[in-house]
Design a protein around this motif. Sequence first.
Motif, short mmCIF file in Angstrom:
data_model
loop_
_atom_site.label_atom_id
_atom_site.label_comp_id
_atom_site.label_asym_id
_atom_site.label_seq_id
_atom_site.Cartn_x
_atom_site.Cartn_y
_atom_site.Cartn_z
N HIS A 76 0.83 -1.21 0.00
CA HIS A 76 0.00 0.00 0.00
C HIS A 76 0.86 1.26 0.00
CE1 HIS A 76 0.45 0.86 4.39
NE2 HIS A 76 0.40 -0.45 4.55
N LEU A 77 0.33 2.28 -0.65
CA LEU A 77 1.05 3.55 -0.80
C LEU A 77 0.64 4.59 0.24
CD1 LEU A 77 0.84 3.88 -4.70
CD2 LEU A 77 2.81 3.16 -3.34
N ASP A 78 -0.47 4.39 0.92
CA ASP A 78 -0.93 5.37 1.90
C ASP A 78 -0.26 5.12 3.25
OD1 ASP A 78 -2.41 2.94 2.10
OD2 ASP A 78 -3.98 3.94 3.26
N VAL A 79 -0.29 6.13 4.10
CA VAL A 79 0.30 6.06 5.44
C VAL A 79 -0.66 6.69 6.43
CG1 VAL A 79 2.67 6.12 4.59
CG2 VAL A 79 1.54 8.27 5.20
N VAL A 80 -0.47 6.40 7.71
CA VAL A 80 -1.27 7.03 8.75
C VAL A 80 -0.73 8.43 9.04
CG1 VAL A 80 -1.93 4.83 9.77
CG2 VAL A 80 0.12 6.01 10.60
N PRO A 81 -1.51 9.27 9.71
CA PRO A 81 -1.05 10.62 10.01
C PRO A 81 0.18 10.65 10.91
CG PRO A 81 -3.43 10.48 10.25
CD PRO A 81 -2.93 9.06 10.09
N ALA A 82 0.91 11.76 10.84
CA ALA A 82 2.07 11.99 11.70
C ALA A 82 2.10 13.46 12.09
CB ALA A 82 3.36 11.61 10.97
N GLU A 83 2.39 13.74 13.35
CA GLU A 83 2.47 15.11 13.86
C GLU A 83 3.93 15.53 13.89
OE1 GLU A 83 2.26 18.58 14.71
OE2 GLU A 83 0.26 17.62 14.69
N PRO A 84 4.34 16.45 13.00
CA PRO A 84 5.76 16.82 12.91
C PRO A 84 6.37 17.27 14.23
CG PRO A 84 4.56 17.70 11.03
CD PRO A 84 3.52 17.12 11.97
N ASP A 98 22.45 8.26 10.26
CA ASP A 98 22.76 7.26 11.30
C ASP A 98 22.42 5.84 10.84
OD1 ASP A 98 23.47 9.41 12.96
OD2 ASP A 98 21.43 9.59 13.74
N GLY A 99 22.48 5.61 9.54
CA GLY A 99 22.23 4.27 9.03
C GLY A 99 20.77 3.91 8.87
N TYR A 100 19.89 4.92 8.94
CA TYR A 100 18.45 4.68 8.81
C TYR A 100 17.83 5.65 7.81
CZ TYR A 100 18.74 1.93 13.11
OH TYR A 100 19.07 0.98 14.06
N VAL A 101 16.72 5.22 7.20
CA VAL A 101 15.85 6.12 6.44
C VAL A 101 14.68 6.45 7.36
CG1 VAL A 101 14.49 6.48 4.37
CG2 VAL A 101 16.48 4.97 4.29
N TRP A 102 14.48 7.75 7.61
CA TRP A 102 13.48 8.20 8.57
C TRP A 102 12.23 8.72 7.84
CZ3 TRP A 102 14.64 9.26 14.05
CH2 TRP A 102 15.93 8.86 14.43
N GLY A 103 11.08 8.46 8.45
CA GLY A 103 9.87 9.09 7.95
C GLY A 103 8.66 8.17 8.01
N ARG A 104 7.50 8.79 7.90
CA ARG A 104 6.25 8.03 7.94
C ARG A 104 6.16 7.11 6.73
NH1 ARG A 104 4.52 6.80 11.71
NH2 ARG A 104 3.09 8.32 12.62
N GLY A 105 5.97 5.84 7.00
CA GLY A 105 5.92 4.83 5.95
C GLY A 105 7.22 4.07 5.78
N ALA A 106 8.23 4.40 6.58
CA ALA A 106 9.54 3.76 6.42
C ALA A 106 9.44 2.24 6.57
CB ALA A 106 10.54 4.33 7.43
N VAL A 107 8.59 1.77 7.51
CA VAL A 107 8.38 0.32 7.65
C VAL A 107 6.95 -0.08 7.31
CG1 VAL A 107 10.18 0.08 9.39
CG2 VAL A 107 7.82 0.40 10.13
N ASP A 108 6.09 0.90 7.04
CA ASP A 108 4.67 0.60 6.81
C ASP A 108 4.10 1.47 5.69
OD1 ASP A 108 2.11 -0.39 7.08
OD2 ASP A 108 1.64 0.79 8.86
N MET A 109 4.33 1.11 4.39
CA MET A 109 5.24 0.07 3.98
C MET A 109 5.95 0.48 2.69
SD MET A 109 2.58 -2.88 2.46
CE MET A 109 3.92 -3.97 2.04
N LYS A 110 6.45 1.73 2.72
CA LYS A 110 7.16 2.22 1.54
C LYS A 110 8.53 1.57 1.40
CE LYS A 110 4.51 6.46 1.12
NZ LYS A 110 4.47 7.95 1.17
N ASP A 111 9.00 0.92 2.48
CA ASP A 111 10.23 0.14 2.36
C ASP A 111 10.04 -1.01 1.38
OD1 ASP A 111 8.38 -1.04 4.12
OD2 ASP A 111 9.94 -2.05 5.28
N MET A 112 8.93 -1.70 1.47
CA MET A 112 8.63 -2.82 0.58
C MET A 112 8.50 -2.33 -0.87
SD MET A 112 7.96 -6.11 0.29
CE MET A 112 6.83 -7.39 -0.29
N VAL A 113 7.85 -1.20 -1.06
CA VAL A 113 7.71 -0.63 -2.40
C VAL A 113 9.09 -0.34 -2.98
CG1 VAL A 113 6.75 1.26 -3.77
CG2 VAL A 113 5.47 0.37 -1.81
#
Length: 428
Positions: A76-84, A98-113
Amino acid sequence: MIPVEQLCSELIRFDTTNRGRGDSEGEREAAEYVAAHLAAAGLEPTLLELKPRRTNVIARVSGSEPGLEPLLVHAHLDVVPAEPADWAVHPFSGEVRDGYVWGRGAVDMKDMVAMLLHVLADWHAQGRGPRRDVVLAFVADEEDNGDYGAHWLVAEHPELFADCGAAISESGGYTYHVGGVHLYPVGTAERGTSHVRLTARGRAGHGSRRNEDNAVTKLAGAVQRIAEHRWPIRLTPAVRAFLERSGAALGVEVDLSDVDGTVARLGKAGPLVESTVRNSTTPTVLRAGYKTNVIPSTAEAEIDVRVLPGTEEELFAELRRLAGPGVEVAAISPQGPVQAPIDSPWFEAMAAALRSQDPQAVVVPYCLGGGTDAKAFDKLGILGYGFAPLWLPEGFDYRGMAHGVDERVPVEGLHFGARVLDHLLTNC
């Protein structure tokens, strides 16, 4: 070729927030980004929408053995809300640090895409491909009811998936470190999402007067009884296999007559199964009245109900008993539980793919406590597996990342996951 972490970062920068009930930023720009990468990999993507900006992308990769059943891969391409204000970085920055990609959807689930796009680009560059056809579905609206995504596609475009034998998607195939053992849970079942609305009816009246037919009182009693009810243990095949195989790998005594004790002895592996040994009913919403001195004629509550495969009839009978007289129990957009075979060539192929990159991998089936779009594709008879592989460092709170603050994914994990997906899709 674009590194997988860059693809993930760029996908996160598309704000595809889904607030539920049709309120969404929309998936259109992210879908167009995906479609462009698919086209660059030699595929012919199709964009489909029920509503403007609620965009789905479908493509098909031809395999070298067309007689084999195709595998569906959906994300899925959509993500839940996030409060900056709550985050260390902006949730739609896609910052790599620091060896990570940060942001909403990083594991749910734009990583898979991102991992899928990386594999497809690699295939195209090297002139490689899969044994069997692979159907790709990048969908909208998973974070709500799927009305604009998977469920709509299944209802209106079933021909796109009709010949698929199995599917993979989120929530499985990641490293779980327990006592030096590398557990990799693969989802083979999901509890159903069978939320209910309780409606109590009574006699309206003045708040200062005695009223033994008070809808609010009836509802409060029903909610309390349901909240306090201890649902019995019900072991599904996935849960039983998880307990037995994880226990064997960890050297833990497995006593199926004392499941709660067994779960406790599993230590850090316990949280993977503790929510799926029984059904759950959690009150979440209350609605009643409009003025303090007026007793309303109706009162409502909503209950988050999660039901294990094969237990729906039992659960709803008990819910009606607990609700009591004068309280109606009605299902809200029910999506039933699903389960796929554990001892199957599909599961074995996923296990082999994980072991190809981590020879210490102990691959175990498990049941998801929540739900995914597998529920939609199950209607077409497609077996659903939770398999979005990642290497995770010890101590990384993967389960706390999805929908959480400071969501992030290890760069090393993305590279591992892409290699695992390449192995699976090439060889299964």
